[in-house]
Design an enzyme around this catalytic site. Sequence first.
Site, mmCIF file in Angstrom:
data_model
loop_
_atom_site.group_PDB
_atom_site.id
_atom_site.type_symbol
_atom_site.label_atom_id
_atom_site.label_comp_id
_atom_site.label_asym_id
_atom_site.label_seq_id
_atom_site.Cartn_x
_atom_site.Cartn_y
_atom_site.Cartn_z
ATOM 1 N N ASP A 42 14.571 -4.612 33.101
ATOM 2 C CA ASP A 42 14.012 -5.959 32.937
ATOM 3 C C ASP A 42 13.419 -6.411 34.265
ATOM 4 O O ASP A 42 13.918 -6.045 35.330
ATOM 5 C CB ASP A 42 15.101 -6.938 32.483
ATOM 6 N N ASP A 68 9.645 -3.361 36.569
ATOM 7 C CA ASP A 68 8.424 -3.972 36.041
ATOM 8 C C ASP A 68 7.766 -2.919 35.153
ATOM 9 O O ASP A 68 7.295 -1.889 35.651
ATOM 10 C CB ASP A 68 7.507 -4.366 37.202
ATOM 11 N N VAL A 69 7.733 -3.169 33.860
ATOM 12 C CA VAL A 69 7.229 -2.133 32.940
ATOM 13 C C VAL A 69 5.730 -1.871 33.096
ATOM 14 O O VAL A 69 5.218 -0.905 32.531
ATOM 15 C CB VAL A 69 7.562 -2.448 31.451
ATOM 16 N N TYR A 183 -1.212 -12.466 22.164
ATOM 17 C CA TYR A 183 0.063 -11.945 21.655
ATOM 18 C C TYR A 183 -0.189 -11.149 20.360
ATOM 19 O O TYR A 183 0.315 -10.032 20.213
ATOM 20 C CB TYR A 183 1.029 -13.109 21.420
ATOM 21 N N LYS A 187 0.369 -7.165 19.930
ATOM 22 C CA LYS A 187 1.396 -6.654 19.019
ATOM 23 C C LYS A 187 0.804 -5.728 17.962
ATOM 24 O O LYS A 187 1.446 -4.779 17.526
ATOM 25 C CB LYS A 187 2.147 -7.824 18.374
HETATM 26 N N1 LIG Z 1 11.881 -14.224 19.572
HETATM 27 C C1 LIG Z 1 11.105 -14.103 18.515
HETATM 28 O O1 LIG Z 1 11.009 -15.019 17.669
HETATM 29 C C2 LIG Z 1 10.359 -12.813 18.285
HETATM 30 C C3 LIG Z 1 9.717 -12.627 17.056
HETATM 31 C C4 LIG Z 1 9.016 -11.462 16.845
HETATM 32 C C5 LIG Z 1 8.952 -10.499 17.819
HETATM 33 N N2 LIG Z 1 9.585 -10.699 19.003
HETATM 34 C C6 LIG Z 1 9.499 -9.640 20.009
HETATM 35 O O2 LIG Z 1 10.812 -9.262 20.399
HETATM 36 C C7 LIG Z 1 10.814 -8.840 21.756
HETATM 37 C C8 LIG Z 1 11.828 -9.638 22.540
HETATM 38 O O3 LIG Z 1 11.500 -11.021 22.435
HETATM 39 P P1 LIG Z 1 12.471 -12.151 22.994
HETATM 40 O O4 LIG Z 1 12.305 -13.341 22.131
HETATM 41 O O5 LIG Z 1 13.811 -11.580 23.209
HETATM 42 O O6 LIG Z 1 11.755 -12.456 24.397
HETATM 43 P P2 LIG Z 1 12.400 -12.957 25.761
HETATM 44 O O7 LIG Z 1 11.327 -13.702 26.453
HETATM 45 O O8 LIG Z 1 13.699 -13.649 25.508
HETATM 46 O O9 LIG Z 1 12.701 -11.593 26.526
HETATM 47 C C9 LIG Z 1 11.683 -10.800 27.068
HETATM 48 C C10 LIG Z 1 12.231 -10.099 28.287
HETATM 49 O O10 LIG Z 1 11.198 -9.270 28.814
HETATM 50 C C11 LIG Z 1 11.275 -9.331 30.215
HETATM 51 N N3 LIG Z 1 9.986 -8.982 30.825
HETATM 52 C C12 LIG Z 1 8.852 -9.720 30.871
HETATM 53 N N4 LIG Z 1 7.901 -9.091 31.568
HETATM 54 C C13 LIG Z 1 8.438 -7.916 31.982
HETATM 55 C C14 LIG Z 1 7.969 -6.834 32.766
HETATM 56 N N5 LIG Z 1 6.719 -6.822 33.284
HETATM 57 N N6 LIG Z 1 8.807 -5.784 32.993
HETATM 58 C C15 LIG Z 1 10.056 -5.792 32.490
HETATM 59 N N7 LIG Z 1 10.567 -6.792 31.762
HETATM 60 C C16 LIG Z 1 9.768 -7.837 31.507
HETATM 61 C C17 LIG Z 1 11.662 -10.758 30.544
HETATM 62 O O11 LIG Z 1 12.236 -10.880 31.843
HETATM 63 C C18 LIG Z 1 12.654 -11.059 29.419
HETATM 64 O O12 LIG Z 1 13.980 -10.800 29.807
HETATM 65 C C19 LIG Z 1 9.384 -9.041 22.252
HETATM 66 O O13 LIG Z 1 8.701 -7.814 22.139
HETATM 67 C C20 LIG Z 1 8.813 -10.048 21.301
HETATM 68 O O14 LIG Z 1 7.428 -9.954 21.216
HETATM 69 C C21 LIG Z 1 10.282 -11.832 19.269
#
Ligand SMILES: NC(=O)c1ccc[n+]([C@@H]2O[C@H](COP(=O)([O-])OP(=O)(O)OC[C@H]3O[C@@H](n4cnc5c(N)ncnc54)[C@H](O)[C@@H]3O)[C@@H](O)[C@H]2O)c1
Length: 272
Positions: A42, A68-69, A183, A187
């Site tokens: 992360d 950092d991905v 977004y 996706k």
């Molecule tokens: N929460 C929702 O409603 C929802 C719905 C559909 C899909 N998703 C997908 O699920 C996944 C997780 O979503 P979430 O709600 O837990 O998001 P979140 O924002 O809570 O978590 C995302 C994490 O990614 C990390 N991150 C950001 N940039 C980064 C980088 N460059 N390198 C490494 N880490 C990095 C952040 O620090 C964070 O901890 C995502 O792919 C999101 O698109 C979420």
Amino acid sequence: MMPDPLFAVRDRVVVVTGGGGKLGGQFARALLARGAKVVVFDAADAATVRGRYADQAADAALRCFQVDVTSRDSITAALHRVEDEWGVPSGLINAAAIDAPPDAPPEENGPFETYPAASFDRIMAVNVKGTMLCCQAIGETMAKAGRGSIVNICSTYGLVSPDQSLYDYRRERGETFYKPVTYSASKSAILNLTRYLATYWGRQGVRVNTLTPGGVFANQERDFLEGYAKRTPMGRMAHEDEMNGGVIFLLSDASSYMTGANLVIDGGWTAW
Ligand SMILES: NC(=O)c1ccc[n+]([C@@H]2O[C@H](COP(=O)([O-])OP(=O)(O)OC[C@H]3O[C@@H](n4cnc5c(N)ncnc54)[C@H](O)[C@@H]3O)[C@@H](O)[C@H]2O)c1
């Protein structure tokens, strides 16, 4: 009761990108609870991320790295440390992603015609390039080992457009809000990245699938929640643990003949 061997993930080493966040955190917890060894990549500080797992008894089975991905070097450095300690991972969940937050400046969440190109680049870099680079680095080692399962996290907004009428209430109160484009575009790219890699590694024992969650409840505004419920056949948003079954299924031998597919867990959002 004995755990079902069909869905076993015990002792499997699984990298969870975005494991410092909401869903990534859920995936990591579900894996730890089933005896997997979990590695969180992360962007957030590793000690801070680890602190979020303070409630987790399986401390010895958790490693957190600040990665950092969008940087291949950053991914590779952490991967080497994982391999030195635990060997080649057998699972990878790509959950790290960014979006413009609902309270971002108006140009980020405004009309498409004036949407900033720099925001497009920033979000595509994490969501698409980041997923590609993690697949590249970790998938390569999996293919050499002859086994592995990769789960790329998409969104309903990558399958269909956001329904902008869901946000009418914001425009009615004077905001210029439109759910922005990047977004969704990022996706939908995940779907074909997954298919590409599924076919590329199909004979090398590495399976690659997409998991598509619907919107997850996080104390959103009442107008949003009511609108979301109305547009969802099941009449509600997801609880944050409701994707875990899909993740365990995709990482375990229960899905051994599944690759290049998309598992949709959205309460029916895309069914009508
Ligand atoms: N929460 C929702 O409603 C929802 C719905 C559909 C899909 N998703 C997908 O699920 C996944 C997780 O979503 P979430 O709600 O837990 O998001 P979140 O924002 O809570 O978590 C995302 C994490 O990614 C990390 N991150 C950001 N940039 C980064 C980088 N460059 N390198 C490494 N880490 C990095 C952040 O620090 C964070 O901890 C995502 O792919 C999101 O698109 C979420």
